[in-house]
Design an enzyme around this catalytic site. Structure first.
Site, PDB file in Angstrom:
ATOM      1  N   ASN A   9       7.615  31.506   7.912  1.00  0.00           N
ATOM      2  CA  ASN A   9       7.907  31.235   9.322  1.00  0.00           C
ATOM      3  C   ASN A   9       6.918  30.183   9.799  1.00  0.00           C
ATOM      4  O   ASN A   9       5.743  30.469   9.987  1.00  0.00           O
ATOM      5  CB  ASN A   9       7.760  32.544  10.123  1.00  0.00           C
ATOM      6  N   TRP A  10       7.431  28.963   9.968  1.00  0.00           N
ATOM      7  CA  TRP A  10       6.537  27.857  10.339  1.00  0.00           C
ATOM      8  C   TRP A  10       6.150  27.912  11.814  1.00  0.00           C
ATOM      9  O   TRP A  10       5.307  27.141  12.255  1.00  0.00           O
ATOM     10  CB  TRP A  10       7.208  26.520  10.024  1.00  0.00           C
ATOM     11  N   LYS A  11       6.797  28.741  12.586  1.00  0.00           N
ATOM     12  CA  LYS A  11       6.542  28.838  14.030  1.00  0.00           C
ATOM     13  C   LYS A  11       6.622  27.440  14.666  1.00  0.00           C
ATOM     14  O   LYS A  11       7.413  26.625  14.217  1.00  0.00           O
ATOM     15  CB  LYS A  11       5.205  29.544  14.279  1.00  0.00           C
ATOM     16  N   HIS A  97      11.299  38.309  16.680  1.00  0.00           N
ATOM     17  CA  HIS A  97       9.926  38.111  16.200  1.00  0.00           C
ATOM     18  C   HIS A  97       8.942  38.543  17.283  1.00  0.00           C
ATOM     19  O   HIS A  97       9.226  38.396  18.483  1.00  0.00           O
ATOM     20  CB  HIS A  97       9.694  36.640  15.833  1.00  0.00           C
ATOM     21  N   GLU A  99       6.412  37.283  18.554  1.00  0.00           N
ATOM     22  CA  GLU A  99       6.054  36.290  19.577  1.00  0.00           C
ATOM     23  C   GLU A  99       7.181  36.110  20.589  1.00  0.00           C
ATOM     24  O   GLU A  99       6.935  35.817  21.760  1.00  0.00           O
ATOM     25  CB  GLU A  99       5.673  34.967  18.899  1.00  0.00           C
ATOM     26  N   GLU A 169       6.213  43.755  11.039  1.00  0.00           N
ATOM     27  CA  GLU A 169       5.055  42.908  11.333  1.00  0.00           C
ATOM     28  C   GLU A 169       4.221  43.580  12.424  1.00  0.00           C
ATOM     29  O   GLU A 169       4.526  43.429  13.621  1.00  0.00           O
ATOM     30  CB  GLU A 169       5.515  41.528  11.813  1.00  0.00           C
ATOM     31  N   GLY A 175      -1.578  36.585  12.533  1.00  0.00           N
ATOM     32  CA  GLY A 175      -2.462  35.471  12.864  1.00  0.00           C
ATOM     33  C   GLY A 175      -3.905  35.871  13.120  1.00  0.00           C
ATOM     34  O   GLY A 175      -4.694  35.087  13.652  1.00  0.00           O
ATOM     35  N   SER A 215      -0.732  38.170   8.433  1.00  0.00           N
ATOM     36  CA  SER A 215      -1.878  37.703   7.650  1.00  0.00           C
ATOM     37  C   SER A 215      -1.693  37.866   6.147  1.00  0.00           C
ATOM     38  O   SER A 215      -2.637  38.204   5.433  1.00  0.00           O
ATOM     39  CB  SER A 215      -3.169  38.388   8.125  1.00  0.00           C
ATOM     40  N   GLY A 237       0.982  31.591   8.842  1.00  0.00           N
ATOM     41  CA  GLY A 237      -0.002  30.534   8.562  1.00  0.00           C
ATOM     42  C   GLY A 237      -0.002  30.031   7.125  1.00  0.00           C
ATOM     43  O   GLY A 237      -0.003  28.820   6.889  1.00  0.00           O
TER      44      GLY A 237
HETATM   45  P1  13P Z   1       0.632  35.111   9.981  1.00  0.00           P
HETATM   46  O1  13P Z   1       0.996  35.160   8.495  1.00  0.00           O
HETATM   47  O2  13P Z   1       0.120  33.782  10.402  1.00  0.00           O
HETATM   48  O3  13P Z   1      -0.217  36.274  10.353  1.00  0.00           O
HETATM   49  O4  13P Z   1       2.025  35.291  10.769  1.00  0.00           O
HETATM   50  C1  13P Z   1       2.867  36.332  10.449  1.00  0.00           C
HETATM   51  C2  13P Z   1       4.149  36.146  11.135  1.00  0.00           C
HETATM   52  O5  13P Z   1       4.249  36.293  12.345  1.00  0.00           O
HETATM   53  C3  13P Z   1       5.317  35.755  10.329  1.00  0.00           C
HETATM   54  O6  13P Z   1       6.491  35.835  11.068  1.00  0.00           O
END
Ligand code: 13P
Length: 253
Positions: A9-11, A97, A99, A169, A175, A215, A237
């Site tokens: 997931n590149w966000k 997700h 976020e 998650e 993150g 993470s 990330g």
């Molecule tokens: P991180 O791997 O940066 O913690 O993010 C996880 C995530 O939200 C994947 O969708």
């Protein structure tokens, strides 16, 4: 048997050029062998989906969107439908997700509509669930995950649910560099699988892939994948660095 699944997931990261370069590096990195044993997908920002899909068209790496709107077309300014995503080569779509839930404010009712619309539109939704730190500290993880699962999947037939992947998650692990331990993750994954068996039936629950996210790094991927109910990884990330993402894919074989 559930085939391992690693999704990046590149966000809201990369730009046009670096996104395509990252996709190409993932496609050409030692994936040939691994790809037969692992499903791999990347989820770039909307605006780069098409160029990334083009860059990956000769590879086995699938493309997913990070979000979707549940209507098929019309006056919904700024939104993107399942048919549009399908049209440009998407296979997967993230729904709910953390976020989107906690930064943008999406609720379970909306997320459920998105999951349903994705399936009707021929996409494979990845329904994300997970508790906040305070909820874990108050021992509410199971309660929160149960609500997100039941409300997120409400109204879906067995046949439709078979198209869904679940991603657990824990919000406190996203993150933050603070991964859930493999045991902590396995506990919740097992809980989710039992819940699916209750909501549907055991064979269906056994066939649905449950990914862990939060993470995930090359050095913890293998331990997480070693757990019985962890079928794959949703990587934030570390999916932005081709070498790290490739190492995570190899750890999932
Ligand atoms: P991180 O791997 O940066 O913690 O993010 C996880 C995530 O939200 C994947 O969708």
């Amino acid at each position: 048997m559930r085939k391992p699944f690693v999704a990046g997931n590149w966000k809201m990261n990369t730009d046009g050029r670096s996104g395509v370069a990252l996709a190409q590096a993932i496609a050409s990195g030692s994936l040939q062998q691994a790809s037969r044993k692992v499903t791999v997908a990347v989820c770039p920002p909307f605006v780069y989906l098409q160029s990334v899909a083009m860059a990956l068209r000769a590879s086995s790496v699938a493309v997913g969107a990070q979000d979707i709107y549940f209507e098929s077309n019309g006056a919904f300014t700024g939104e993107v439908s399942a048919s549009m995503l399908k049209d440009i080569g998407c296979t997967y779509v993230l729904c709910g997700h953390s976020e989107r839930r906690h930064v943008i404010g999406e609720k379970d009712v909306l997320i459920n509509k998105k999951v349903a619309a994705a399936i009707v539109g021929g996409l494979l939704p990845i329904l994300c669930v997970g508790e906040l730190l305070g909820e874990r500290e108050e021992s509410k993880t199971e309660e929160v995950v149960t609500r997100q699962m039941k409300e997120g999947l409400v109204g879906l037939s067995d046949e439709k649910v078979a198209a869904v992947t679940i991603a657990y998650e824990p919000v406190w692990a996203i993150g933050t560099g603070r991964t859930a331990t493999p045991q902590q993750a396995q506990e919740v994954h097992n809980f989710i699988r039992n819940l699916l068996a209750e909501m549907y039936d055991t064979p269906l629950a056994e066939s649905i892939r449950i990914l862990y996210g939060g993470s995930v790094k090359p050095d913890n991927a293998a331990d997480l994948m070693g757990q019985q109910d962890i079928d794959g990884l949703l990587v934030g990330g570390a999916s932005l660095k081709a070498d790290d993402f490739l190492a995570i894919i190899r750890a999932a074989v």
